[in-house]
Design a protein around this motif. Structure first.
Motif, PDB file in Angstrom:
ATOM      1  N   ALA A 352       0.824  -1.210   0.000  1.00  0.00           N
ATOM      2  CA  ALA A 352       0.000   0.000   0.000  1.00  0.00           C
ATOM      3  C   ALA A 352       0.855   1.255   0.000  1.00  0.00           C
ATOM      4  CB  ALA A 352      -0.916  -0.013   1.233  1.00  0.00           C
ATOM      5  N   GLU A 353       1.873   1.207   0.815  1.00  0.00           N
ATOM      6  CA  GLU A 353       2.707   2.398   0.938  1.00  0.00           C
ATOM      7  C   GLU A 353       3.507   2.656  -0.337  1.00  0.00           C
ATOM      8  OE1 GLU A 353       5.691   3.921   4.382  1.00  0.00           O
ATOM      9  OE2 GLU A 353       3.901   2.754   4.874  1.00  0.00           O
ATOM     10  N   LEU A 354       3.985   1.556  -0.906  1.00  0.00           N
ATOM     11  CA  LEU A 354       4.754   1.696  -2.134  1.00  0.00           C
ATOM     12  C   LEU A 354       3.879   2.277  -3.238  1.00  0.00           C
ATOM     13  CD1 LEU A 354       7.349   1.291  -3.667  1.00  0.00           C
ATOM     14  CD2 LEU A 354       6.640  -1.034  -4.185  1.00  0.00           C
ATOM     15  N   SER A 355       2.667   1.765  -3.331  1.00  0.00           N
ATOM     16  CA  SER A 355       1.810   2.285  -4.397  1.00  0.00           C
ATOM     17  C   SER A 355       1.515   3.746  -4.167  1.00  0.00           C
ATOM     18  CB  SER A 355       0.499   1.503  -4.506  1.00  0.00           C
ATOM     19  OG  SER A 355       0.407   0.509  -3.556  1.00  0.00           O
ATOM     20  N   GLN A 356       1.444   4.091  -2.932  1.00  0.00           N
ATOM     21  CA  GLN A 356       1.216   5.513  -2.645  1.00  0.00           C
ATOM     22  C   GLN A 356       2.413   6.332  -3.082  1.00  0.00           C
ATOM     23  OE1 GLN A 356       0.789   6.456   1.450  1.00  0.00           O
ATOM     24  NE2 GLN A 356       0.266   8.569   0.945  1.00  0.00           N
ATOM     25  N   THR A 357       3.584   5.800  -2.817  1.00  0.00           N
ATOM     26  CA  THR A 357       4.802   6.493  -3.239  1.00  0.00           C
ATOM     27  C   THR A 357       4.826   6.679  -4.750  1.00  0.00           C
ATOM     28  OG1 THR A 357       5.874   5.292  -1.473  1.00  0.00           O
ATOM     29  CG2 THR A 357       7.284   6.504  -2.957  1.00  0.00           C
ATOM     30  N   LEU A 358       4.257   5.707  -5.426  1.00  0.00           N
ATOM     31  CA  LEU A 358       4.294   5.781  -6.890  1.00  0.00           C
ATOM     32  C   LEU A 358       3.081   6.509  -7.460  1.00  0.00           C
ATOM     33  CD1 LEU A 358       5.442   2.117  -7.531  1.00  0.00           C
ATOM     34  CD2 LEU A 358       6.840   4.157  -7.638  1.00  0.00           C
ATOM     35  N   ASN A 359       2.314   7.137  -6.617  1.00  0.00           N
ATOM     36  CA  ASN A 359       1.099   7.825  -7.058  1.00  0.00           C
ATOM     37  C   ASN A 359       0.117   6.873  -7.722  1.00  0.00           C
ATOM     38  OD1 ASN A 359       2.104  10.179  -6.125  1.00  0.00           O
ATOM     39  ND2 ASN A 359       2.826  10.901  -8.127  1.00  0.00           N
ATOM     40  N   MET A 360      -0.117   5.729  -7.116  1.00  0.00           N
ATOM     41  CA  MET A 360      -1.043   4.768  -7.722  1.00  0.00           C
ATOM     42  C   MET A 360      -2.003   4.267  -6.657  1.00  0.00           C
ATOM     43  SD  MET A 360       1.166   2.317 -10.064  1.00  0.00           S
ATOM     44  CE  MET A 360       2.796   2.740 -10.508  1.00  0.00           C
ATOM     45  N   THR A 361      -3.047   3.646  -7.137  1.00  0.00           N
ATOM     46  CA  THR A 361      -3.945   2.987  -6.190  1.00  0.00           C
ATOM     47  C   THR A 361      -3.311   1.661  -5.790  1.00  0.00           C
ATOM     48  OG1 THR A 361      -5.087   1.841  -7.941  1.00  0.00           O
ATOM     49  CG2 THR A 361      -5.970   3.986  -7.300  1.00  0.00           C
ATOM     50  N   LYS A 362      -3.903   1.045  -4.789  1.00  0.00           N
ATOM     51  CA  LYS A 362      -3.292  -0.171  -4.257  1.00  0.00           C
ATOM     52  C   LYS A 362      -3.257  -1.285  -5.306  1.00  0.00           C
ATOM     53  CE  LYS A 362      -3.777  -3.317  -0.522  1.00  0.00           C
ATOM     54  NZ  LYS A 362      -4.783  -3.866   0.393  1.00  0.00           N
ATOM     55  N   GLU A 363      -4.364  -1.443  -5.999  1.00  0.00           N
ATOM     56  CA  GLU A 363      -4.422  -2.521  -6.998  1.00  0.00           C
ATOM     57  C   GLU A 363      -3.400  -2.270  -8.101  1.00  0.00           C
ATOM     58  OE1 GLU A 363      -7.479  -1.321  -5.770  1.00  0.00           O
ATOM     59  OE2 GLU A 363      -7.392  -3.092  -4.478  1.00  0.00           O
ATOM     60  N   GLU A 364      -3.408  -1.033  -8.560  1.00  0.00           N
ATOM     61  CA  GLU A 364      -2.452  -0.659  -9.613  1.00  0.00           C
ATOM     62  C   GLU A 364      -1.038  -0.947  -9.154  1.00  0.00           C
ATOM     63  OE1 GLU A 364      -3.842   3.071 -12.398  1.00  0.00           O
ATOM     64  OE2 GLU A 364      -2.915   3.432 -10.466  1.00  0.00           O
ATOM     65  N   GLY A 365      -0.794  -0.570  -7.903  1.00  0.00           N
ATOM     66  CA  GLY A 365       0.545  -0.737  -7.339  1.00  0.00           C
ATOM     67  C   GLY A 365       0.945  -2.193  -7.313  1.00  0.00           C
ATOM     68  N   GLU A 366       0.000  -3.015  -6.926  1.00  0.00           N
ATOM     69  CA  GLU A 366       0.338  -4.430  -6.837  1.00  0.00           C
ATOM     70  C   GLU A 366       0.694  -4.974  -8.220  1.00  0.00           C
ATOM     71  OE1 GLU A 366      -2.409  -6.352  -4.243  1.00  0.00           O
ATOM     72  OE2 GLU A 366      -1.761  -8.321  -4.941  1.00  0.00           O
ATOM     73  N   LYS A 367      -0.113  -4.576  -9.177  1.00  0.00           N
ATOM     74  CA  LYS A 367       0.134  -5.022 -10.534  1.00  0.00           C
ATOM     75  C   LYS A 367       1.519  -4.536 -10.985  1.00  0.00           C
ATOM     76  CE  LYS A 367      -3.789  -4.939 -13.167  1.00  0.00           C
ATOM     77  NZ  LYS A 367      -4.689  -4.100 -13.982  1.00  0.00           N
ATOM     78  N   TRP A 368       1.745  -3.330 -10.654  1.00  0.00           N
ATOM     79  CA  TRP A 368       3.033  -2.701 -11.018  1.00  0.00           C
ATOM     80  C   TRP A 368       4.200  -3.496 -10.445  1.00  0.00           C
ATOM     81  CZ3 TRP A 368       5.523   1.017 -13.638  1.00  0.00           C
ATOM     82  CH2 TRP A 368       6.742   1.474 -13.135  1.00  0.00           C
ATOM     83  N   ASP A 383       3.969 -11.212  -0.172  1.00  0.00           N
ATOM     84  CA  ASP A 383       3.252 -11.951   0.878  1.00  0.00           C
ATOM     85  C   ASP A 383       1.820 -11.455   0.852  1.00  0.00           C
ATOM     86  OD1 ASP A 383       2.111 -12.864   3.177  1.00  0.00           O
ATOM     87  OD2 ASP A 383       4.013 -12.809   4.295  1.00  0.00           O
ATOM     88  N   TYR A 384       0.955 -12.265   0.311  1.00  0.00           N
ATOM     89  CA  TYR A 384      -0.393 -11.788   0.058  1.00  0.00           C
ATOM     90  C   TYR A 384      -1.152 -11.526   1.345  1.00  0.00           C
ATOM     91  CZ  TYR A 384      -4.875 -11.264  -2.173  1.00  0.00           C
ATOM     92  OH  TYR A 384      -6.059 -10.753  -2.604  1.00  0.00           O
ATOM     93  N   LYS A 385      -0.918 -12.369   2.314  1.00  0.00           N
ATOM     94  CA  LYS A 385      -1.667 -12.259   3.552  1.00  0.00           C
ATOM     95  C   LYS A 385      -1.352 -10.951   4.273  1.00  0.00           C
ATOM     96  CE  LYS A 385      -2.150 -15.003   7.611  1.00  0.00           C
ATOM     97  NZ  LYS A 385      -1.346 -16.076   8.218  1.00  0.00           N
ATOM     98  N   GLU A 386      -0.057 -10.698   4.354  1.00  0.00           N
ATOM     99  CA  GLU A 386       0.343  -9.466   5.060  1.00  0.00           C
ATOM    100  C   GLU A 386       0.337  -8.264   4.135  1.00  0.00           C
ATOM    101  OE1 GLU A 386       3.839  -9.491   7.502  1.00  0.00           O
ATOM    102  OE2 GLU A 386       3.556 -11.623   7.869  1.00  0.00           O
ATOM    103  N   ASN A 387       0.147  -8.561   2.857  1.00  0.00           N
ATOM    104  CA  ASN A 387       0.169  -7.494   1.870  1.00  0.00           C
ATOM    105  C   ASN A 387       1.510  -6.774   1.839  1.00  0.00           C
ATOM    106  OD1 ASN A 387      -0.931  -6.275  -0.234  1.00  0.00           O
ATOM    107  ND2 ASN A 387      -2.560  -5.224   0.904  1.00  0.00           N
ATOM    108  N   THR A 388       2.568  -7.536   1.833  1.00  0.00           N
ATOM    109  CA  THR A 388       3.894  -6.920   1.781  1.00  0.00           C
ATOM    110  C   THR A 388       4.704  -7.582   0.683  1.00  0.00           C
ATOM    111  OG1 THR A 388       4.661  -8.489   3.415  1.00  0.00           O
ATOM    112  CG2 THR A 388       4.053  -6.296   4.207  1.00  0.00           C
ATOM    113  N   VAL A 389       5.745  -6.869   0.293  1.00  0.00           N
ATOM    114  CA  VAL A 389       6.709  -7.460  -0.629  1.00  0.00           C
ATOM    115  C   VAL A 389       7.924  -7.824   0.186  1.00  0.00           C
ATOM    116  CG1 VAL A 389       7.975  -7.141  -2.774  1.00  0.00           C
ATOM    117  CG2 VAL A 389       5.922  -5.813  -2.338  1.00  0.00           C
ATOM    118  N   LEU A 390       8.399  -9.027  -0.011  1.00  0.00           N
ATOM    119  CA  LEU A 390       9.592  -9.450   0.711  1.00  0.00           C
ATOM    120  C   LEU A 390      10.748  -9.505  -0.267  1.00  0.00           C
ATOM    121  CD1 LEU A 390       8.720 -12.300   3.208  1.00  0.00           C
ATOM    122  CD2 LEU A 390      10.183 -10.304   3.611  1.00  0.00           C
ATOM    123  N   MET A 391      11.779  -8.770   0.048  1.00  0.00           N
ATOM    124  CA  MET A 391      12.937  -8.809  -0.843  1.00  0.00           C
ATOM    125  C   MET A 391      13.913  -9.842  -0.292  1.00  0.00           C
ATOM    126  SD  MET A 391      11.931  -6.275  -2.638  1.00  0.00           S
ATOM    127  CE  MET A 391      13.322  -6.334  -3.721  1.00  0.00           C
TER     128      MET A 391
END
Lengths: 449, 841
Positions: A352-368, A383-391
């Motif tokens: 969510a935060e990343l998509s916000q940083t990129l000026n996108m909605t959450k769904e858009e961000g995830e796709k991105w 990580d879909y459950k936590e809604n995070t990206v793990l590097m």
């Protein structure tokens, strides 16, 4: 708000009269920064200095419609004058053209200009003055707005003429004409040629060369941002030391275009470093959202600021004559930059935060992000459950390091061995040589000693 | 900012007020000079009448009686010599008369010796006539004596006869030299003698009592002076008037530089001539000679022109300029052929043609300025003398401005640029307030047509520099550029100054420049570094200062003190040269402040660097500042460390605290340094430093302790170092991005996760092995390269290598940031090396 980032007024001094028209028209169409009437007036003022009678007439009319009274003008007489002059020069130029277009002559012409001149003089009685008429006619046509014709004439002139300074002016004229016609392919070639000449010519004063380069930087923008290969060329050219210096000394605002080109360019990694250096260095002289974006991202690692600047960039790009075409590209790439940097620094990222940083909605961000992971070699999982990206941190393992380090060793040793062999062979040869001709060897040794 | 600037600021206010005092003072002096019966002593009326001109005389008047005065007749060298000769000649004649040839011979020798001594004087005038008469007569007498000797029966005694014979030879030989004169004499012995008599007359009068003038009521001051002031050739009292003004001038000009010329006399005569002169032409001529005369005075043990003399020169120069301004038809130029026949006529401009007079104003200005600097170099800067002397600068400055205006009117480009440079060198190191004050004071001193008060010092400096860039020679251009850079740096315009420095490519060529220019360059660099520091650009500041502060020869490189000659390498001449180059105290950059700034910025860079180096052992150990490390080592080796006393102690303490992560203590120690107060806006700088220390402490902490954590909360870090969270994130991000720290940020839980790569024993050994192997191959390659004959390699490498070099060079021009500094540092070092070498030459 974006008006402060408008560069038109800064750039006009470095452009040709005719090249300014498109800029002003662009502003007028998009209704930016200035009131339409002032722009119209500006264009009218400009057109008065040219011989484009029709345009003057038209603008005069438009101004009248807009309710601005201007000084009356003697258009009819001027038109007559211009036409007369045009006829005269055309007649003169035609003489030359007739000769040149003769297929026999075309076949007889060679690479050597002096020889050509001699040939034309001997066989057709053509003098240097006559060739000059081509230049004059071209110039006049340009002034009348007949750019195609002008480009043609100047091309012929350049083929025949041996005068370097006029040749340079002719090339400038040709470039301008091609730009105004929109013939980007030819213009691109002209730009390359012009660059070579500017770099090679020994100008009397460095100041003169600087001036030429400054003009060149401005004019080439027209070509580079319209030609398909232009953006590569911008990066290659502008980052050359001579041109970077020119940008820094006389026209820091060109940095915007350089930055935009670098950001939208595919081969960017090392260039970016260089660019960041320049931008950092010039911040006190010039800054706009585009350079500030790069600065925020790569100097301060302030992602919030970068985000904010990105939004500003969008607006600025939209209002820039040259960059409006690459706006989409720029935004895409900029987002790419942000996320790449972000991923490299972070281990766990909230989508969510990343998509916000990129000026996108959450769904858009995830796709991105999914696209990003797929396209680039980022080793990450969502990580879909936590809604995070793990590097996954990709530190080199020790084994890999050792392999890296020892990779070239065998090859290098091989090279060594062959060179030793070669040397030995040479020595044997020399020894034999010495046996046969002891005296020369001695003298050689003496010289060596 | 250095101590000087404060001093300068405070006395700038004084200078203004002082100036008016001085002005009135000099006016009154002028007054006393023109009115010859006025006196600066205010004893009583009688004393006043003795004439104000001779201070020397006044001294003798007050403490000696009249008899003394008669003895103390001031005579010119010429008189003295001639008198000697005359005495010899007269006793020789006596000897002849009594036929005592031995004594006659002695006296003759004596006369000749005297004649030789006076050769200089004789060269300008002629052989004294009494001498000619004597020798001519002598020859005859000898002849007569010899004849008498032959005919007489009574023999002379042996020695006498011998003397007579040798006399005969000598005289014969001697008289050949003066053949012409003797002939002349023989032609008309009577008139020859007459002339002589005329010349001898004043001699009789000479030993008169000076005090007499006191009792004679109606004697005017001029006459009163007669006894002790100018006595011309042949002991004649000099009548100074319109007619002989040129003759006198010529005499003085001829005597100038001769061994036995009495300079005081000359100056005094000239002063009197000045009073007599009334046409501008005369005045100009006299003034030109007079100013030179001031400069001719011998410089005593002090090593500089005495201040009253200097002030005289200054006054006369001003007077000269006033005249030149008032009568523009007279032009003083350097390259005017001197026309002898016209020197004794008053030249008036005809048909609007200007009259050219030979002379060099610019040389006067140069000399005046140099003498001023010399005196400042020699006066102890901690005395009031120094401050008093410094007050004269305004006067000097106004003369420079004035002459600059004069040259501008005449379009003498070379002279304009020289004076402009002088002017610039008086201004460039001063803060705005002082420049404005000086300008205003100058404007008040000079006619409004020449200078108008300039409120914007930067614009003034800019104008001066731009003029020099356009017109001057390359050396002056370089110097102007450096002054301009210095000025920009002084006004915190770091970027402008830096760009000027880089664009001018000065660093590449400075080592070829002369020593003083290199010193100026060093000063500009230092000021640039200080400027960067004030602006909070620690890295830039450190690199700018590194080359000079790091050497330990700061004093020498800035010409602010003599270097310690540890190896006894300097000969006295070198030392003298070095002493001459010293800058006057008020131009100094405060060295203690400089050291403080250098060490502080070194600390801020070096401590994290050291922490980083110690955390990963295989990393390259690069040393940023050697002197700092040395000091830190020394400090930590001590068993007991007392509380910090000096600046250095404070910084060392702060450095230690910083490396331990105790940023509060570090800030406290840094803030306790007193010398910050010398910087403008010290509070702001302290604040900046505090912030920097916090940031660097964070970095140091992370470097040093990363191995002990698996993760650290960002919030906690922010709290520990009292930094906003955003900047903590930014700092950590930067470290991660630059691969200084192997870690990454967990955005969700807001912690820094530190990756530990702890290689096992085998792994680290393998790494080391790989490294060794690589080193081996490299070594082999080098060996082979060394042993292979050069020509085999060259064609392959040559062009490419050259190209790389060329592009590298170009790149350096401007792209690299404070930057050029990294690339340029080597070159810069060269420059410094040379500056020192140049100094020892």
């Amino acid at each position: 708000m974006a008006a402060q980032y408008d560069l038109t007024s800064k750039m006009i001094p470095f452009l040709d009269l005719h090249l300014v028209f498109p800029l002003l028209e662009f502003l007028e169409i998009n209704e930016l920064f200035y009131t339409p009437t002032t722009l119209l007036e500006a264009r009218y003022e400009l057109s008065l200095k040219t011989s484009m009678i029709d345009l003057i007439d038209k603008l005069h009319g438009e101004l009248k419609d807009a309710g601005v009274t201007t000084a009356p003008i003697e258009l009819v007489e001027r038109r007559k004058e211009v036409l007369e002059k045009l006829m005269n020069s055309q007649a003169e130029a035609q003489k030359v053209m007739d000769v040149i277009e003769n297929p026999e002559v075309i076949n007889a012409l060679r690479q050597d200009k002096l020889q050509n001149l001699q040939f034309l003089k001997d066989n057709y009685g053509m003098t240097a003055e006559m060739i000059q008429t081509l230049y004059k006619f071209g110039q006049f046509q340009y002034s009348c707005g007949n750019y195609g014709g002008a480009a043609d004439m100047l091309y012929h002139y350049r083929v025949l003429s041996t005068d370097d300074t006029l040749g340079l002016s002719a090339l400038w004229g040709k470039l301008a004409s091609e730009i105004l016609v929109g013939n980007w392919e030819v213009a691109f070639e002209a730009v390359q040629e012009l660059k070579e000449i500017i770099d090679k010519t020994h100008f009397a004063s460095p100041l003169h060369q600087l001036e030429q380069r400054t003009w060149f930087l401005h004019w080439s923008l027209f070509v580079f941002f319209n030609h398909p290969k232009g953006r590569d060329a911008v990066v290659d050219l502008f980052l050359q030391p001579a041109y970077i210096n020119t940008i820094q000394t006389s026209c820091p605002w060109i940095l915007r275009y350089l930055t935009a080109a670098v950001v939208t360019n595919k081969r960017r990694k090392n260039l970016l470093k260089e660019l960041v250096k320049v931008i950092e260095h010039e911040t006190y002289q010039y800054r706009d959202p585009i350079t500030e974006f790069v600065e925020a991202l790569y100097v301060n690692f302030d992602f919030d600021l970068a985000k904010q600047k990105l939004a500003e960039c969008e607006e600025v790009l939209e209002n820039d004559f040259f960059l409006v075409a690459i706006q989409e590209d720029f935004i895409q790439n900029a987002r790419c930059f942000i996320s790449e940097t972000y991923c490299r620094i972070h281990q766990k990222i909230d989508v969510a935060e990343l998509s916000q940083t990129l000026n996108m909605t959450k769904e858009e961000g995830e796709k991105w992000i999914v696209n990003l992971i797929r396209d680039t070699k980022v080793d990450a999982k969502i990580d879909y459950k936590e809604n995070t990206v793990l590097m996954n941190n990709n530190t080199q393992s020790v084994y890999q390091q050792i392999i890296e380090r020892t990779k070239g060793l065998s090859f290098r040793s091989q090279v060594l061995a062959t060179s030793i062999e070669k040397r030995e062979a040479a020595q044997i040869k020399a020894a034999q040589h010495e046996k046969n001709h002891p005296s020369t060897a001695v003298s050689e040794a003496a010289t060596k000693a | 900012m250095s101590r000087f600037f404060r001093a300068g600021e405070s006395d700038s206010d004084e200078t203004e007020s002082d100036y008016s005092d001085e002005l009135t003072h000099s006016e009154s002096e002028d007054h006393s000079d023109s009115d010859s019966d006025d006196s600066s002593s205010d004893d009583d009326d009688a004393a006043k009448k003795t004439g104000g001109r001779g201070r020397l005389f006044e001294g003798s008047f007050s403490d000696s009686d009249s008899e003394d005065d008669t003895v103390r007749v001031v005579r010119s060298a010429k008189d003295k010599r001639f008198e000697e000769i005359e005495q010899a000649v007269s006793s020789m004649i006596n000897g002849q008369k009594i036929n005592d040839w031995v004594s006659a011979q002695n006296e003759f020798d004596r006369a000749n010796k005297g004649l030789q001594k006076a050769a200089g004087i004789i060269a300008q005038t002629s052989v004294p006539k009494f001498y000619i008469r004597a020798v001519a007569d002598l020859e005859k007498t000898i002849q007569a004596a010899l004849e008498k000797e032959k005919s007489s029966t009574k023999k002379m005694n042996a020695s006498n006869a011998k003397a007579l014979n040798s006399m005969k030879q000598k005289v014969k030989k001697n008289n050949r030299l003066y053949e012409k004169e003797i002939q002349e004499y023989e032609k008309d012995p009577e008139s020859y003698v007459d002339e002589e008599v005329v010349e001898e007359k004043p001699k009789v009068k000479k030993p008169k009592k000076v005090v007499v003038s006191d009792s004679e009521d109606n004697t005017d001051a001029e006459a009163a002076d007669d006894g002790f002031t100018p006595v011309g050739a042949g002991g004649k009292a000099v009548e100074l008037n319109q007619e002989n003004i040129y003759k006198k001038l010529k005499e003085i000009a001829d005597a100038r530089g001769k061994k036995n010329t009495n300079r005081e006399d000359q100056a005094r005569i000239l002063e009197r001539l000045l009073a007599v002169a009334n046409s501008p032409y005369q005045k100009i001529r006299v003034l030109l000679a007079l100013i030179s005369a001031q400069f001719d005075f011998p410089i005593g043990a002090s090593g500089y022109m005495t201040i009253p003399l200097w002030k005289n020169a200054d006054k006369y120069l001003n007077l000269l300029l006033t005249i030149l301004e008032a009568s523009p038809e007279y032009i003083v130029k350097e390259d005017v052929p001197e026309e002898d026949e016209e020197t004794d006529k008053d030249r008036v401009p005809q048909n609007g043609e200007p009259v050219y007079i030979q002379g060099s104003l610019v040389a006067f200005i140069d000399r005046l300025d140099d003498e001023f600097t010399k005196s400042l170099q020699n006066i102890d800067p901690h005395t009031t003398d120094y401050v008093d002397r410094l007050k004269d600068e305004v006067g000097l400055y106004s003369v420079i401005v004035r002459s600059q205006a004069y040259f501008t009117r005449l379009h003498l480009t070379d002279s304009i640029s020289r004076t402009t440079m002088r002017r610039l060198e008086h201004l460039y190191f001063k803060p705005d307030v002082v420049i404005v004050a000086v300008e205003n004071a100058t404007a008040a001193l000079l006619p409004a047509s020449i200078v108008r008060p300039n409120q914007d010092s930067s614009a003034l400096i800019h104008d001066l520099c731009v003029f020099l860039y356009k017109n001057a020679t390359s050396l002056l251009r370089t110097r102007a550029m450096l002054c301009h850079i210095y000025h920009h740096a002084l006004h915190n315009r770091f970027f402008v100054a830096r760009d000027m420095l880089l664009m001018s490519h000065l660093q590449e060529t400075i080592h070829q420049a002369d020593v003083t220019t290199q010193i100026l360059h060093n000063r500009a660099m230092i000021q640039l570094g200080l400027c960067a520091f004030r602006e909070g650009m620690i890295k830039e500041a450190q690199t700018c200062l590194q080359d000079i502060s790091g050497t330990g020869r700061v004093k020498e490189l800035l010409a602010q003190g003599l270097s310690l000659q540890r190896y006894g390498a300097a000969t006295p001449e070198q030392e003298k040269l070095e002493r001459q180059r010293q800058l006057p105290f008020h131009m100094h950059i405060n060295l203690e402040l400089l050291e403080c700034v250098y060490l502080t910025s070194s600390m801020l860079l070096e401590i994290p660097n050291m922490a980083q180096a110690s955390s990963n052992p295989d990393g390259r150990k690069k040393v940023i500042s050697k002197p700092f490390r040395r000091m830190l080592d020394y400090n930590s080796r001590q068993v007991f460390t007392g509380p910090p006393e000096n600046t250095r102690d404070h910084i060392m303490g702060a450095a230690k605290a910083l490396s331990n992560g105790e940023w509060q203590k570090s800030v406290e120690l840094i803030n306790a340094i007193k010398i910050w107060e010398l910087m403008p806006e010290a509070l702001k700088i302290k604040e900046m430093l505090g912030r920097k220390i916090q940031e660097e402490a964070l970095r140091t902490y992370l470097f040093a302790n990363a191995s002990h954590y698996s993760s650290v909360g960002l919030d906690q870090l922010a709290k520990m170092f009292d930094l906003p969270l955003a900047s903590v994130v930014s700092i950590v991000s930067k470290m991660v991005w630059n691969e200084e720290l192997s870690a990454s940020i967990d955005q969700v839980s807001n912690v820094v996760v530190l990756h530990h790569v702890q290689p096992s024993k085998v792994q680290s050994l393998a790494l080391a092995f790989a490294e060794k192997a690589a080193g081996f191959v490299e070594g082999n390659e080098k060996l082979l390269e060394l042993k292979t004959p050069q020509q085999a390699e060259r064609p392959k490498k040559g062009p490419n290598a050259n190209k790389e070099q060329a592009t590298g060079k170009q790149q350096q021009q401007r792209t690299m940031g404070p930057r050029g500094s990294r690339g340029g540092r080597n070159q810069f070092n060269n420059g410094l090396g040379n500056s020192v070498r140049g100094g020892r030459k």
